[in-house]
Design an enzyme around this catalytic site. Structure first.
Site, PDB file in Angstrom:
ATOM      1  CB  SER A  65      18.526   3.144  -8.351  1.00 22.61           C
ATOM      2  OG  SER A  65      19.431   3.055  -9.278  1.00 22.61           O
ATOM      3  NE  ARG A 500      28.783  16.398  -5.933  1.00 25.28           N
ATOM      4  CZ  ARG A 500      27.756  14.608  -5.290  1.00 25.28           C
ATOM      5  NH1 ARG A 500      28.656  13.553  -6.082  1.00 25.28           N
ATOM      6  NH2 ARG A 500      26.457  14.749  -5.484  1.00 25.28           N
TER       7      ARG A 500
HETATM    8  C1  LIG Z   1      29.396  10.023  -8.788  1.00 26.08           C
HETATM    9  C2  LIG Z   1      27.829   8.983  -8.692  1.00 26.08           C
HETATM   10  O1  LIG Z   1      27.885   8.415 -10.179  1.00 26.08           O
HETATM   11  N1  LIG Z   1      26.964   9.422  -8.277  1.00 26.08           N
HETATM   12  C3  LIG Z   1      25.630   9.554  -8.225  1.00 26.08           C
HETATM   13  C4  LIG Z   1      24.750   9.318  -7.266  1.00 26.08           C
HETATM   14  O2  LIG Z   1      25.192  11.048  -6.610  1.00 26.08           O
HETATM   15  P1  LIG Z   1      26.136  11.064  -5.419  1.00 26.08           P
HETATM   16  O3  LIG Z   1      24.840  12.905  -4.544  1.00 26.08           O
HETATM   17  O4  LIG Z   1      27.326  11.190  -5.883  1.00 26.08           O
HETATM   18  O5  LIG Z   1      25.333   9.491  -4.190  1.00 26.08           O
HETATM   19  O6  LIG Z   1      22.960   8.833  -7.469  1.00 26.08           O
HETATM   20  C5  LIG Z   1      22.587   9.601  -7.753  1.00 26.08           C
HETATM   21  C6  LIG Z   1      21.631   8.903  -7.852  1.00 26.08           C
HETATM   22  O7  LIG Z   1      20.967   8.357  -8.618  1.00 26.08           O
HETATM   23  C7  LIG Z   1      23.718   9.773  -9.860  1.00 26.08           C
HETATM   24  O8  LIG Z   1      23.029  10.489 -10.345  1.00 26.08           O
HETATM   25  C8  LIG Z   1      24.616  10.134  -9.521  1.00 26.08           C
HETATM   26  O9  LIG Z   1      25.099   9.932 -10.642  1.00 26.08           O
HETATM   27 MG   LIG Z   2      18.216   3.619 -11.302  1.00 25.19          MG
END
Ligand SMILES: CC(=O)N[C@H]1[C@@H](OP(=O)(O)O)O[C@H](CO)[C@@H](O)[C@@H]1O
Ligand SMILES: [Mg+2]
Length: 534
Positions: A65, A500
């Protein structure tokens, strides 16, 4: 089970002794150089998952991604184009950590037994990758995994993540569309064009797309070839063949995180709409420069409210019929957007943990569920009941009711029902802008004003000690930390802050918003300071 056949392949993909992998929010994601043994095992797992479901087609996508070019990743897509069922995440983790041939075979046997898999059942898998340099080699290793257990597979080469979700669904549900890349473009173009025809729109809409130098660039060019009228794309950051350029100073994640223009767009014109995709084209954000030349972001929250308003106005025309439209957000949604949804749009609002699978699941509880993460990842889900009701409508052609019902039915086909999709979401936004109440980027933006917000990251010794409740908005552990945060937040008007553990990075995230930029920065930095002792 031909054990020798499996171990023959496995000997080329032995895992590292001292490494533990985990199937997280986005599958396995890490430095591409470490992924070979993991993708081989995911190949095996996808084959097993298909067997467990009696031969239903399973998807495998190789992508990281918005991550930097040196990373890559892999995730599994379930038959209806949804994320892998949660109970199989633990199974995937176990298999990925079965590093030598012996433990690999014993874990496979364990899975076969616990999932009551009939080894002679068919196994069908579709695979694709984004444009990353490490993709071809990792794809070959994934295919080794599929061959090791004798799974049938189809390699679709380079696709966006949502295209692979679309194909996976098509192979299991022929009513969803034609199971090839062309079918994907045709479905989009047909539904978009029919909507415009229904409303008598004949002019073309122009939009600039920053494709993050990723796979979205190639696919926008293909789409444009099919799309002879209606939409004219201007592609920027379209060099998917320059590995180091991927997501570099451009793309949806860069724009959202830095709240500024991506590089690579010459001659920004004020009041014109621009968009940015991420590296695998499952997220999109929009922006424009206002009259004063200030950058204005139209993020996932703004997309959700725009689409929900448009859908709501169409629903209001189906007199006599009432359907439940709801919006789903995460804790990262801007507080102003949540207020707007509740107090102005007066729509039900659900809040879930971060990660699309949670939002997707909650959105399925409405007749029409609009879900978006603030970062631009999301879609609109239309329930079977709703689609059936639309198809059974007998409004007279030419009436407002007929137009509204037909538009809604076409939106079901336009908006990717399996997962967030930059291309489909972009087209849906263009439809909503052209046909809804907010015509221009400025009008769209004026629905509500975002509260200033900050997203910070802290490195801690062990992020697993941070346990949350209430859709991740409150910490239960480390004990006492939440009340320290609450005390600080109470000092700032309009203040909100939460902490978190990230599900995709070895870090803890800090979010803060407040009525002024100064307060927001101070709040974010004071909450970050609390984390120093961890
Ligand atoms: C704050 C933020 O943008 N977090 C992102 C990120 O997750 P985290 O668990 O915060 O690392 O990556 C995910 C997967 O791509 C997405 O779904 C999510 O929105
Ligand atoms: Mg993506």
């Amino acid at each position: 089970m031909n054990i020798e056949h499996i171990t023959g392949y496995a000997s080329k993909h032995l895992g590292p002794e001292n490494e533990t992998f985990a199937y997280g929010t986005a599958g396995f994601r890490m430095l591409a150089s470490k992924l070979d043994p993991v993708v081989f095992r995911v190949g095996i797992l996808a084959g097993l998952r298909s067997k467990a479901l009696g031969g239903k087609t399973i998807g495998v996508m190789i992508t990281a991604s918005h991550n930097p070019p040196k990373d890559n990743g892999i995730k599994i897509v379930d038959p209806f184009g949804e994320m892998l069922e949660q109970s199989w995440e633990a199974i995937s983790t176990k298999l990925a950590n079965s590093h030598d041939s012996e433990s690999l075979i014993s874990t496979i046997k364990e899975i076969v037994e616990s999932q009551k898999i009939d080894w002679s059942a068919p196994s069908n898998v579709v695979v694709a990758r984004d444009s990353r340099e490490s993709g071809p080699k990792l794809l070959a290793s994934t295919i080794d995994g599929l061959k090791a257990i004798g799974a049938s597979f189809k390699d679709f080469g380079q696709l966006t993540t949502p295209q692979l979700h679309y194909l996976t669904r098509c192979f299991n549900d022929s009513s969803f569309g034609k199971p090839d890349e062309e079918g994907y473009y045709e479905k989009l173009i047909l539904s978009y064009s029919k909507i415009m025809e229904l409303w008598g729109v004949t002019d073309d809409i122009s939009i600039t797309v920053d494709a993050a130098n990723g796979i979205g660039a190639d696919q926008i060019l293909k789409l444009q070839k099919y799309f002879e009228q209606h939409v004219k794309f201007t592609l920027v950051n379209g060099s998917s063949d320059v590995p180091s350029a991927l997501n570099s100073d451009c793309g949806a994640d860069f724009v959202k995180t830095n709240q500024k223009l991506p590089s690579g767009i010459p001659d920004f014109e004020p009041l014109k709409l621009y968009s940015s995709f991420d590296g695998d084209a499952d997220r999109v954000v929009f922006y424009y420069l206002n009259k004063e030349g200030t950058f204005r972001l139209l993020d996932g929250d703004k997309i959700a409210t725009l689409l929900a308003s448009f859908i709501s106005s169409l629903l209001s025309k189906l007199d006599g019929k009432s359907f439940k439209l709801g919006i789903v957000q995460t804790a990262y949604a801007n507080g102003s957007s949540s207020n707007y949804i509740t107090n102005v749009l007066k729509l039900p609002l659900g809040v879930t943990a971060t990660g699309v699978k949670h939002l997707h699941h909650k959105a399925q509880s409405y007749d029409i569920g609009v879900y978006f993460e603030a970062n631009g990842h999301g879609t609109v889900l239309f329930s079977d009941n709703f689609v059936e009701a639309l198809e059974a409508q007998d409004f007279t052609p030419g009436t407002e009711q007929y137009k509204a019902a037909s538009t809604l039915r076409l939106l079901v086909d336009l908006i990717n029902q399996t997962v967030g999709d930059s291309i489909a979401d972009l087209l849906a936004v263009l439809v909503a802008l052209r046909l809804g109440d907010s015509k221009t980027p400025e009008e769209w933006d004026s629905n509500y004003t975002d509260l200033p917000n900050r997203l910070l990251k802290a490195l801690v010794k062990d992020r697993n000690q941070f346990k949350t409740t209430d859709a991740e908005r409150k910490l239960v552990e480390p004990v006492g930390l939440q009340s320290e945060i609450d005390e600080i937040v109470a000092e700032y008007p309009g203040g909100r802050s939460f902490v978190r553990a990230s599900g995709t990075e070895d870090a803890v995230r800090i979010y803060a918003e407040a009525n002024t930029i100064e307060d927001t920065n101070e709040l974010a930095s004071r909450v970050s300071k609390l984390l120093e002792k961890y």
